[in-house]
Scaffold this motif. Structure first.
Motif, PDB file in Angstrom:
ATOM      1  N   SER A 140      -3.694  -2.029  -5.127  1.00 25.18           N
ATOM      2  CA  SER A 140      -4.311  -1.249  -4.051  1.00 25.18           C
ATOM      3  C   SER A 140      -4.346   0.226  -4.417  1.00 25.18           C
ATOM      4  N   LEU A 191      -4.090   1.501   7.772  1.00 24.29           N
ATOM      5  CA  LEU A 191      -3.881   0.411   6.816  1.00 24.29           C
ATOM      6  C   LEU A 191      -3.722  -0.929   7.530  1.00 24.29           C
ATOM      7  N   TYR A 202       0.856  -1.191   0.000  1.00 24.35           N
ATOM      8  CA  TYR A 202       0.000   0.000   0.000  1.00 24.35           C
ATOM      9  C   TYR A 202       0.895   1.245   0.000  1.00 24.35           C
TER      10      TYR A 202
END
Length: 369
Positions: free
Chosen positions: A57, A103, A9
């Motif tokens: 992502s 996250l 990410y």
């Protein structure tokens, strides 16, 4: 089975004004929102484009509430859940730490990558190759910095000492980090560069979110508790209320002090050399050099080129006002013309622009900041 890249990410901290780029960069129009390379894209947009091709992502952007609208206009692909909007400026540990906590809540296997919004990097393919190695290395349980080969003994950057190969599959360049060094004096910087054992710390890193939070908890427990409490209510109806309640209570510190340096002492940090061209575009000398390398022109003009009348001059002119600018026989000049402020200096004095910004603050001319 998820690969390391499946868990990746990217996040982009987009903060800071860039005081050495005044009067072009202001509080309402910070450096990362500007096109400083003359290609029609802001530094933020270029950063997003480099990262979006690396992962399935979404990219997460951390920025101030006051810049939310401008950032959204530049990166229309993102949804509200892809933004962390800071109620007020904090240092990097709070911004990056909160993004990590969010996250990690969404994906316990998350590997985050933090990349500043205001750097110029080429070529993109080489950058992405290095990041992939960093992700593979992070998956082994490391916080991975990307080291930049010094082009000069700069005192403007921290340095990383790393020598021993980690022998990681799919990451042959990964080295164990021995130490981080804060910005040195000129003589020490020269020693570092001559030794060949040091790289610049460009503030780019990739790491398991869980490992980042572990070191944050150990070294900054108050900050960890605050961001963890905010993250617990993220993606719920209480998100905004909890953020507003707790944000101002968070301690201000840099991510290097809070995580990177103690993690290096614990043997948890690795480095992958950045085999790409990197520039933090720190002042108008850098802006001039980057554009001249691309165009080969002695005088770079950003803005309406028809406003500039040039006779045998070199350097940089930024024209954001209506008036004509005539320059005659001046080498390495810097002229930045905006509707409410005019800067005139030379490339070798570009770093001193920050002193003018300090004077403006002292005179309470806040409308110019």
């Amino acid at each position: 089975m998820r690969t390391p890249l499946d868990k990746f990410y990217p996040l982009i901290p987009a903060g800071g004004v860039g005081s050495r780029l005044w009067p072009l960069s202001r509080a309402h129009a910070p450096k990362f929102l500007l096109d400083l390379t003359g290609n029609g894209s802001s530094l933020l947009r270029q950063t997003y484009d480099r990262l979006s091709g690396l992962t399935q992502s979404s990219v997460m952007i951390v920025t101030g509430e006051s810049h939310a609208q401008a950032v959204r206009e530049q990166v229309r692909e993102l949804n509200d859940t892809d933004f962390v909007l800071e109620p007020s400026p904090k240092d990097s540990a709070a911004a990056i730490g909160l993004a990590c906590a969010i996250l990690y809540k969404r994906d316990r296997e998350a590997i985050i990558g933090s990349f500043a919004a205001d750097h110029v990097i080429t070529p993109v393919e080489e950058f992405q190759k290095v990041v992939k190695e960093a992700v593979e290395t992070a998956a082994t349980g490391k916080i991975v910095t990307i080291g930049i080969t010094p082009t000069e003994p700069s005192t403007a950057f921290g340095y990383i000492k790393a020598k021993s190969s980690l022998g990681i599959d799919n990451a042959p360049s990964a080295l164990a980090v021995e130490s981080f060094v804060e910005k040195p004096d000129a003589a020490t910087a020269a020693d570092y560069v001559n030794s060949g054992e040091y790289t610049w710390n460009a503030g780019m890193f990739v790491a398991p979110a869980e490992l980042m939070l572990k070191h944050l908890k150990e070294n900054e427990p108050e900050l960890y508790a605050g961001i963890n409490a905010i993250a617990e209510d993220w993606d719920t109806p209480q998100q905004h209320q909890t953020l507003q309640k707790l944000w101002d209570t968070l301690p201000k510190t840099a991510i290097d002090y809070a995580v990177a340096e103690p993690a290096a002492a614990a043997g948890d940090v690795a480095m992958v050399p950045g085999s790409f061209t990197w520039d933090d575009v720190g002042d108008f000398d850098a802006v001039t050099r980057l554009n001249q390398e691309k165009t080969g022109e002695k005088l770079t003009v950003l803005g309406e080129k028809s406003n500039v009348l040039n006779q045998d001059s070199s350097g940089l002119i930024v024209t954001h006002a209506e008036r004509k600018i005539a320059v005659i026989g001046i080498e390495n000049l810097v002229v930045v013309d905006t509707p409410d402020a005019l800067l005139i200096t030379t490339r070798d004095k570009a770093q001193a622009v920050k002193n003018t910004v300090a004077d403006i603050k002292e005179l309470n001319l806040n409308e110019l900041l």
